[in-house]
Write a protein that holds these residues in place. Structure first.
Motif, PDB file in Angstrom:
ATOM      1  N   GLY A  10       0.822  -1.212   0.000  1.00 37.04           N
ATOM      2  CA  GLY A  10       0.000   0.000   0.000  1.00 37.04           C
ATOM      3  C   GLY A  10       0.851   1.254   0.000  1.00 37.04           C
ATOM      4  N   PHE A  59      -7.541   6.389  -0.172  1.00 40.60           N
ATOM      5  CA  PHE A  59      -6.838   5.102  -0.165  1.00 40.60           C
ATOM      6  C   PHE A  59      -5.763   5.084   0.920  1.00 40.60           C
ATOM      7  CE2 PHE A  59      -3.038   2.801  -1.641  1.00 40.60           C
ATOM      8  CZ  PHE A  59      -3.532   1.502  -1.602  1.00 40.60           C
ATOM      9  N   GLU A  63      -5.662   2.575   4.135  1.00 39.76           N
ATOM     10  CA  GLU A  63      -4.683   1.486   4.069  1.00 39.76           C
ATOM     11  C   GLU A  63      -3.423   1.698   4.903  1.00 39.76           C
ATOM     12  OE1 GLU A  63      -4.893  -1.467   2.436  1.00 39.76           O
ATOM     13  OE2 GLU A  63      -6.956  -0.975   1.928  1.00 39.76           O
ATOM     14  N   LEU A 112      -5.721   3.227  -9.447  1.00 43.69           N
ATOM     15  CA  LEU A 112      -6.275   3.406  -8.107  1.00 43.69           C
ATOM     16  C   LEU A 112      -7.534   2.578  -7.923  1.00 43.69           C
ATOM     17  CD1 LEU A 112      -6.312   4.875  -5.376  1.00 43.69           C
ATOM     18  CD2 LEU A 112      -7.607   6.685  -6.484  1.00 43.69           C
ATOM     19  N   ALA A 116      -7.436  -0.218  -5.149  1.00 38.06           N
ATOM     20  CA  ALA A 116      -8.250   0.082  -3.975  1.00 38.06           C
ATOM     21  C   ALA A 116      -9.566  -0.685  -3.937  1.00 38.06           C
ATOM     22  CB  ALA A 116      -8.525   1.583  -3.920  1.00 38.06           C
ATOM     23  N   SER A 119     -10.662  -2.356  -0.790  1.00 38.68           N
ATOM     24  CA  SER A 119     -10.921  -1.454   0.335  1.00 38.68           C
ATOM     25  C   SER A 119     -12.205  -0.657   0.182  1.00 38.68           C
ATOM     26  CB  SER A 119      -9.762  -0.460   0.482  1.00 38.68           C
ATOM     27  OG  SER A 119      -8.553  -1.146   0.626  1.00 38.68           O
ATOM     28  N   TRP A 123     -14.467   2.165   2.717  1.00 36.64           N
ATOM     29  CA  TRP A 123     -14.709   3.581   2.410  1.00 36.64           C
ATOM     30  C   TRP A 123     -16.163   3.940   2.557  1.00 36.64           C
ATOM     31  CZ3 TRP A 123     -11.531   5.223  -2.485  1.00 36.64           C
ATOM     32  CH2 TRP A 123     -10.209   4.800  -2.335  1.00 36.64           C
TER      33      TRP A 123
END
Length: 125
Positions: A10, A59, A63, A112, A116, A119, A123
């Motif tokens: 990351g 991000f 992370e 991205l 990402a 994740s 978010w």
């Protein structure tokens, strides 16, 4: 290093994406004020840059440790202007450079989204 930041992958992605953000910022800063410039390409580049900036920071904050984001982001923001000055003038100030920068920011946004994606659920909560 793992004791300082356990997510080294990351961190590497953040370094790459943040570098594109910083170089894009430096180029866009030279495009304003818009006197004598084409407004639409600069506006599009500014919107792309804003999206990349927001995504990269989101991000990084999900992370990475916030201290890592501050230190890595600061170091890159401090030393990337030297790299920017070493680039050819047509890239820094011309329309071709603006097109190239938009392509780099689009590629970084696509990267991205790919990096990402695991994740995204964090978010949204």
């Amino acid at each position: 290093m793992p004791q300082l930041e356990p997510n080294l992958a990351g961190l590497a992605w953040f370094g790459l994406l943040w570098s594109v953000c910083c170089i894009g910022f430096l180029q866009l800063a030279g495009m304003y004020p818009l006197r004598g410039r084409a407004v639409l390409p600069v506006t599009i580049a500014t919107i792309l840059w804003g999206m990349l900036l927001a995504g990269t920071l989101a991000f990084a904050l999900v992370e990475l440790r916030w201290t890592t984001v501050v230190v890595m982001g600061g170091v890159l923001f401090l030393f990337l202007p030297a790299l920017f000055q070493a680039m050819p003038e047509w890239w820094r100030d011309g329309r071709a450079g603006l097109r190239l920068s938009c392509c780099a920011m689009l590629a970084a946004l696509a990267l991205l989204v790919g990096v990402a994606a695991p994740s995204f659920h964090i978010w949204m909560t």
